[in-house]
Write a protein that holds these residues in place. Structure first.
Motif, PDB file in Angstrom:
ATOM      1  N   LEU A   1       5.670  -4.251   4.007  1.00  0.00           N
ATOM      2  CA  LEU A   1       6.151  -2.992   3.446  1.00  0.00           C
ATOM      3  C   LEU A   1       5.389  -1.846   4.116  1.00  0.00           C
TER       4      LEU A   1
ATOM      5  N   HIS B   1       0.770  -2.728  -1.467  1.00  0.00           N
ATOM      6  CA  HIS B   1       0.277  -3.062  -0.128  1.00  0.00           C
ATOM      7  C   HIS B   1      -1.258  -3.058  -0.136  1.00  0.00           C
TER       8      HIS B   1
ATOM      9  N   SER C   1      -2.680   0.306   0.303  1.00  0.00           N
ATOM     10  CA  SER C   1      -2.644   1.150  -0.910  1.00  0.00           C
ATOM     11  C   SER C   1      -3.792   0.756  -1.846  1.00  0.00           C
TER      12      SER C   1
ATOM     13  N   GLU D   1       3.096 -12.430  -0.229  1.00  0.00           N
ATOM     14  CA  GLU D   1       2.524 -11.749   0.949  1.00  0.00           C
ATOM     15  C   GLU D   1       3.615 -11.281   1.917  1.00  0.00           C
TER      16      GLU D   1
ATOM     17  N   THR E   1       4.066  -7.846   0.477  1.00  0.00           N
ATOM     18  CA  THR E   1       2.892  -6.961   0.549  1.00  0.00           C
ATOM     19  C   THR E   1       2.514  -6.678   2.004  1.00  0.00           C
ATOM     20  N   ASP E   2       2.723  -7.633   2.915  1.00  0.00           N
ATOM     21  CA  ASP E   2       2.317  -7.423   4.311  1.00  0.00           C
ATOM     22  C   ASP E   2       3.384  -6.727   5.148  1.00  0.00           C
TER      23      ASP E   2
ATOM     24  N   PRO F   1       3.230   1.155   4.212  1.00  0.00           N
ATOM     25  CA  PRO F   1       2.400   1.759   3.158  1.00  0.00           C
ATOM     26  C   PRO F   1       2.913   3.138   2.722  1.00  0.00           C
TER      27      PRO F   1
ATOM     28  N   ASN G   1      12.057   0.113   6.089  1.00  0.00           N
ATOM     29  CA  ASN G   1      10.859   0.831   6.560  1.00  0.00           C
ATOM     30  C   ASN G   1      11.236   1.909   7.573  1.00  0.00           C
TER      31      ASN G   1
ATOM     32  N   ASP H   1       5.360   2.620   0.012  1.00  0.00           N
ATOM     33  CA  ASP H   1       4.928   1.664  -1.013  1.00  0.00           C
ATOM     34  C   ASP H   1       4.688   2.393  -2.335  1.00  0.00           C
TER      35      ASP H   1
END
Ligand code: NDP
Length: 285
Positions: free
Chosen positions: A114, A124, A127, A108, A111-112, A116, A87, A119
């Motif tokens: 990353l 996310h 997103s 998660e 997804t939590d 955005p 990141n 992404d």
């Protein structure tokens, strides 16, 4: 009359050429090439095959492909640590994590954690939320975005049309339905509890399948002249078939994506386009 084939292989070659030119221009302007990090946890033959395809596409376009492989028993803090590092790495413009993860790692975690802005496969919640709101400063998942790009490049108008999406997964069906809605189609979403699926499908000017069941959409479920987009990838014997019975659909549909060679090749293309766009946004600061 036989349906016109929407040729994802030919189209993806054309767009890959455009991406290579744009990536070269970006490198010329900034001194570095746009790049994607691909994270894999453990070994999975299907996933490895897909990652090789991504590498090949990025290499050909002169974009950076950086693989990061963690062992199958990697713990949550290792994965989160790697994502945080990527990141904050200026030369990593896009990040994808191959799914499914091993059972001990909940999705998660990815997804939590990353960013955005990086992404590029639109997983996310930010997103997904921005897609829902019809915003443009996010990335939609690459597979449905590729389907939409095909429709656009073939000049198929969605405005005012009846679109029927069969499947409601977070990575294909649901975002595809939203993307079609944003193009002003009147959208119906069908799923495993839909009653009389055939009747719903026959209403469709644009019929889209993302089900994961070989040849489930038969010829009698298709309105004559309809545009049929098949995202299905089902291994049968030595080959793959779609969710649509292609042979039968050829006799009824107006346009049809074949499997293989339809929507599949477009997914990598969208990853490249999204990574290029992410790099442009990040270079602006
Ligand atoms: P999921 O299994 O996550 O979702 C399947 C969807 O189909 C669900 O919404 C399910 O309904 C619905 N469904 C299942 N059975 C029926 C039925 N009998 N009638 C109506 N609806 C049904 O799959 P994905 O969305 O991840 O993938 C779908 C297909 O697309 C697969 O073949 C996959 O391999 C392929 N794919 C292709 C990609 C590409 O690059 N072209 C990329 C990703 C996937 P419910 O929600 O009620 O369970």
């Amino acid at each position: 009359m036989a349906a016109e084939i929407l040729d994802g292989r030919a189209l993806s070659k054309t767009i890959a050429g455009e991406v290579a030119e744009q990536a070269a221009a970006f490198k010329e302007a900034h001194g570095w090439a746009p790049g994607i990090a691909v994270v894999q946890v453990g070994e999975d033959p299907a996933s490895e095959w897909y990652v090789r395809q991504i590498k090949r596409s990025f290499d050909r376009a002169g974009m950076v492909f950086a693989p990061h492989t963690l062992p199958a028993d990697a713990q949550a803090d290792t994965l989160v640590g790697l994502l945080n590092e990527l990141n904050h790495d200026d030369r990593t413009n896009g990040i994808i994590v191959q799914m499914p993860l091993p059972d001990h790692l909940p999705q998660e975690l990815v997804t939590d954690n990353l960013a955005p802005a990086k992404d590029v496969d639109g997983i996310h919640p930010i997103s997904a939320g921005r897609l829902m709101q019809g915003a443009t400063d996010y990335f939609a998942p690459a597979t449905p975005a590729g389907g939409m790009e095909m429709l656009k490049r073939y000049g198929i108008e969605l405005k005012g049309k009846r679109a029927v999406m069969v499947g409601r997964s977070n990575i294909v069906g649901r975002p595809m339905a939203m993307l079609m809605l944003h193009q002003h189609a009147t959208v119906t979403i069908c799923h495993s509890r839909t009653i009389d699926l055939g009747a719903r499908c026959r209403e469709a000017d644009i019929l889209v399948a993302a089900i994961g069941r070989a040849k489930m959409i038969t010829g009698d479920m298709i309105k004559p002249g309809a545009v049929v987009i098949d995202f299905g990838v089902n291994v049968v014997g030595d080959g793959i078939v779609g969710d649509v019975d292609t042979e039968a659909a050829m006799e009824v549909a107006g346009y049809l994506t074949p499997v293989p060679g339809g929507t599949g090749p477009m997914t990598n293309i969208m990853l490249m386009l999204n990574t290029l766009e992410a790099a442009r946004r990040q270079a602006k600061g």
